[in-house]
Design a protein around this motif. Sequence first.
Motif, mmCIF file in Angstrom:
data_model
loop_
_atom_site.group_PDB
_atom_site.id
_atom_site.type_symbol
_atom_site.label_atom_id
_atom_site.label_comp_id
_atom_site.label_asym_id
_atom_site.label_seq_id
_atom_site.Cartn_x
_atom_site.Cartn_y
_atom_site.Cartn_z
ATOM 1 N N ILE A 1 -4.995 -13.772 9.503
ATOM 2 C CA ILE A 1 -4.247 -14.080 8.280
ATOM 3 C C ILE A 1 -3.753 -12.799 7.622
ATOM 4 C CG2 ILE A 1 -4.472 -14.955 5.918
ATOM 5 C CD1 ILE A 1 -6.318 -17.136 7.039
ATOM 6 N N LEU A 2 -4.622 -11.823 7.531
ATOM 7 C CA LEU A 2 -4.239 -10.537 6.936
ATOM 8 C C LEU A 2 -3.173 -9.837 7.761
ATOM 9 C CD1 LEU A 2 -7.661 -9.235 5.619
ATOM 10 C CD2 LEU A 2 -5.552 -9.362 4.280
ATOM 11 N N ASP A 3 -3.289 -9.932 9.087
ATOM 12 C CA ASP A 3 -2.264 -9.325 9.941
ATOM 13 C C ASP A 3 -0.884 -9.884 9.594
ATOM 14 O OD1 ASP A 3 -4.181 -7.850 11.263
ATOM 15 O OD2 ASP A 3 -4.342 -9.243 12.967
ATOM 16 N N TRP A 4 -0.784 -11.200 9.430
ATOM 17 C CA TRP A 4 0.495 -11.822 9.095
ATOM 18 C C TRP A 4 0.972 -11.389 7.705
ATOM 19 C CZ3 TRP A 4 4.217 -13.957 11.685
ATOM 20 C CH2 TRP A 4 3.969 -14.552 12.917
ATOM 21 N N LEU A 5 0.051 -11.393 6.750
ATOM 22 C CA LEU A 5 0.433 -11.035 5.376
ATOM 23 C C LEU A 5 0.935 -9.598 5.293
ATOM 24 C CD1 LEU A 5 -2.506 -12.690 3.375
ATOM 25 C CD2 LEU A 5 -0.147 -13.505 3.555
ATOM 26 N N LEU A 6 0.272 -8.707 6.005
ATOM 27 C CA LEU A 6 0.681 -7.299 5.959
ATOM 28 C C LEU A 6 1.945 -7.062 6.778
ATOM 29 C CD1 LEU A 6 -2.820 -5.562 6.142
ATOM 30 C CD2 LEU A 6 -1.394 -6.014 4.140
ATOM 31 N N TYR A 7 2.174 -7.879 7.786
ATOM 32 C CA TYR A 7 3.427 -7.779 8.531
ATOM 33 C C TYR A 7 4.602 -8.187 7.646
ATOM 34 C CZ TYR A 7 7.171 -9.245 11.672
ATOM 35 O OH TYR A 7 8.395 -9.429 12.266
ATOM 36 N N GLU A 8 4.439 -9.247 6.879
ATOM 37 C CA GLU A 8 5.508 -9.715 5.987
ATOM 38 C C GLU A 8 5.704 -8.783 4.793
ATOM 39 O OE1 GLU A 8 4.428 -14.366 6.900
ATOM 40 O OE2 GLU A 8 4.389 -13.626 4.856
ATOM 41 N N ARG A 9 4.579 -8.241 4.301
ATOM 42 C CA ARG A 9 4.617 -7.280 3.186
ATOM 43 C C ARG A 9 5.379 -7.835 1.982
ATOM 44 N NH1 ARG A 9 7.059 -2.513 1.240
ATOM 45 N NH2 ARG A 9 5.605 -0.832 0.788
ATOM 46 N N SER A 10 5.040 -9.033 1.575
ATOM 47 C CA SER A 10 5.669 -9.630 0.399
ATOM 48 C C SER A 10 5.320 -8.836 -0.853
ATOM 49 C CB SER A 10 5.207 -11.080 0.228
ATOM 50 O OG SER A 10 5.806 -11.910 1.191
ATOM 51 N N SER A 11 6.219 -8.876 -1.812
ATOM 52 C CA SER A 11 5.980 -8.191 -3.087
ATOM 53 C C SER A 11 4.828 -8.839 -3.842
ATOM 54 C CB SER A 11 7.242 -8.239 -3.951
ATOM 55 O OG SER A 11 8.405 -7.999 -3.197
ATOM 56 N N ILE A 12 4.720 -10.172 -3.717
ATOM 57 C CA ILE A 12 3.679 -10.945 -4.403
ATOM 58 C C ILE A 12 2.979 -11.812 -3.358
ATOM 59 C CG2 ILE A 12 3.186 -12.660 -6.204
ATOM 60 C CD1 ILE A 12 6.009 -11.929 -7.369
ATOM 61 N N ILE A 13 1.643 -11.808 -3.369
ATOM 62 C CA ILE A 13 0.859 -12.655 -2.472
ATOM 63 C C ILE A 13 -0.089 -13.491 -3.319
ATOM 64 C CG2 ILE A 13 -0.872 -12.720 -0.638
ATOM 65 C CD1 ILE A 13 0.256 -10.091 0.405
ATOM 66 N N CYS A 14 -0.020 -14.815 -3.161
ATOM 67 C CA CYS A 14 -0.902 -15.723 -3.888
ATOM 68 C C CYS A 14 -1.676 -16.566 -2.881
ATOM 69 C CB CYS A 14 -0.098 -16.629 -4.824
ATOM 70 S SG CYS A 14 0.747 -15.754 -6.160
ATOM 71 N N LEU A 15 -2.993 -16.412 -2.862
ATOM 72 C CA LEU A 15 -3.840 -17.128 -1.913
ATOM 73 C C LEU A 15 -4.738 -18.109 -2.644
ATOM 74 C CD1 LEU A 15 -4.987 -14.162 0.381
ATOM 75 C CD2 LEU A 15 -2.927 -15.584 0.581
ATOM 76 N N GLN A 16 -4.948 -19.266 -2.007
ATOM 77 C CA GLN A 16 -5.874 -20.269 -2.528
ATOM 78 C C GLN A 16 -6.985 -20.511 -1.507
ATOM 79 O OE1 GLN A 16 -2.339 -21.558 -2.060
ATOM 80 N NE2 GLN A 16 -1.959 -20.104 -3.731
ATOM 81 N N GLU A 17 -8.089 -21.105 -1.980
ATOM 82 C CA GLU A 17 -9.302 -21.313 -1.170
ATOM 83 C C GLU A 17 -9.800 -19.993 -0.596
ATOM 84 O OE1 GLU A 17 -9.679 -24.604 1.472
ATOM 85 O OE2 GLU A 17 -8.574 -25.974 0.153
ATOM 86 N N PHE A 18 -9.779 -18.976 -1.416
ATOM 87 C CA PHE A 18 -10.281 -17.649 -1.037
ATOM 88 C C PHE A 18 -11.793 -17.641 -1.243
ATOM 89 C CE2 PHE A 18 -11.104 -13.130 -2.298
ATOM 90 C CZ PHE A 18 -10.828 -12.568 -1.065
#
Length: 541
Positions: free
Chosen positions: A64-81
């Motif tokens: 999951i982190l690999d995908w998030l860091l690949y996209e490098r969105s300005s804002i990241i909002c995660l649920q069920e953390f």
Amino acid sequence: MKGRISRIGSYAISSSIRDHQQQPCITCTTFNILAPIYKRLSNEDQNFRESDCRTYWFGRNQRILDWLLYERSSIICLQEFWVGNEELVDMYEKRLSDAGYVNFKLARTNNRGDETDEVIIIGLLTAVHKDYFRVVNYRDLLFNDFGDRVAQLLHVELIDPFSQCRNGDLRQEILIVNTHLLFPHDSSLSLVRLHQVYKILQHVESYQKEHNLKPIPIILCGDWNGSKRGHVYKFLRSQGFVSSYDTAHQYTDADAHKWVSHRNHRGNICGVDFIWLLNPNKYRKLLKASWSEAVFGMFKCLLRRASLTETDAFAFLKADNDGNYITYSGFCEALEQASQCCVILQLNLTGHKHGLADEETKDLWVQADIDGNGVVDYKEFQQRIWKTTWSDQRNDLNDEDEDGFVKSSLEQTIGFSVKNAVLFPPEVEKGRWPENYSLSDHARLTVMTHPYRKNISTEEGCMVHAMGCSNSSSDSSWESLRFHEIVLCSMNHAVYVLPYRTAPILLLGRVAQRTIFKMITDFNPCKLHFLFIALGASERR
């Protein structure tokens, strides 16, 4: 970039950003990452969960982190953390921090998951990238009495590479909200979910007043556990919010079946993950009015399910009253008959720990009693309770229009124009759920927006804008002015249409003046500094 969304492979946002390198953009990702306590590893043993096996949850969250860091969105909002697992929290915080993010986490107030007695603390994580934002403030929003859910509120300011958007005192601030509403296990929880989003907007409104904020964009992210057909969706629309994904794809309410974002524990697929956008000065109704309309809408739906006609519903609310009107006591009595009416019991309007408070019931009554004479006649029942006005809400796809705004002295702020939006895996964009997708039981939604300059009104206090409809005399005294629409511009410059909009042409005499004055003071009791502007001619009696 309207209509067709360009793609490279199965993902579009990265290519879109490269296509718009000359124009700064903000990207936002929302993703319910599926708490390990909920992920079942065996169909034979339903109690065998991913949280019991470190190898599985650790590896999945690394991906999951690999995908998030690949996209490098300005804002990241995660649920069920999984807030309660230090190893997982450290993994996210380290990798996100190393990539330049500022992180905020928040646990649910019950300190456990929803479906287990074991202490498994889950919640939210919101991260904003330091290359794009400076964090002005952060707030935890706790709903201890609303399903133990929570929300996060971030107040941020844009920084470089947005210097080209700057112009003098141009404000470049945003409010970001991340949340996860309660799952609607049965219809009795519909009101709870509506309560939760109502509380979010109340918190946002209070924060704006507390910090004397003029209009700035608001982004609401998260798992809303409800579709475009639900009351929460309609409630947010009535407040001026638009679904960024639907805006990017030019979808209307009729296109709700074209995309999904979740396969729930019952095996049903549905679209529940949204990034909502509210631009400054967007048309919006009074918050209490929208809330009342939403509750009445739920009430009406359930009455219809019970095959009650309009006349039957009016008789039900009349209770034992012999007159052709509803009294407040009869109204309350009808709501309290939950144990005697299966329809109301399903909704749990009253007599329930998450039901309506006395003050909320009174607010409903005030909205229904249009003329304020202490009773609700059949016409008022039709207009406010039975014939709810959801259909009147405009389906704006272009967030850059400024129709309906009161123009006065102007200053500049930013707005956001939605340029692209993508769900991953790509099959969900066609309403299908891929069987080989194991990253979560939710799809990941990423939206790309461009900031643009936006003019807003800077008049202090309240403004009433009366649209004239007479054409005889040039005398514009308030006793003789005729009008059919009143628009109220509040202290925070949001624009509201008062109930007179749908009323017949009204002669503005002394009684009407007192009525409008009361509406203004009730709406904004903090300061009685306002300006009346009349457009159009007037006529003598």
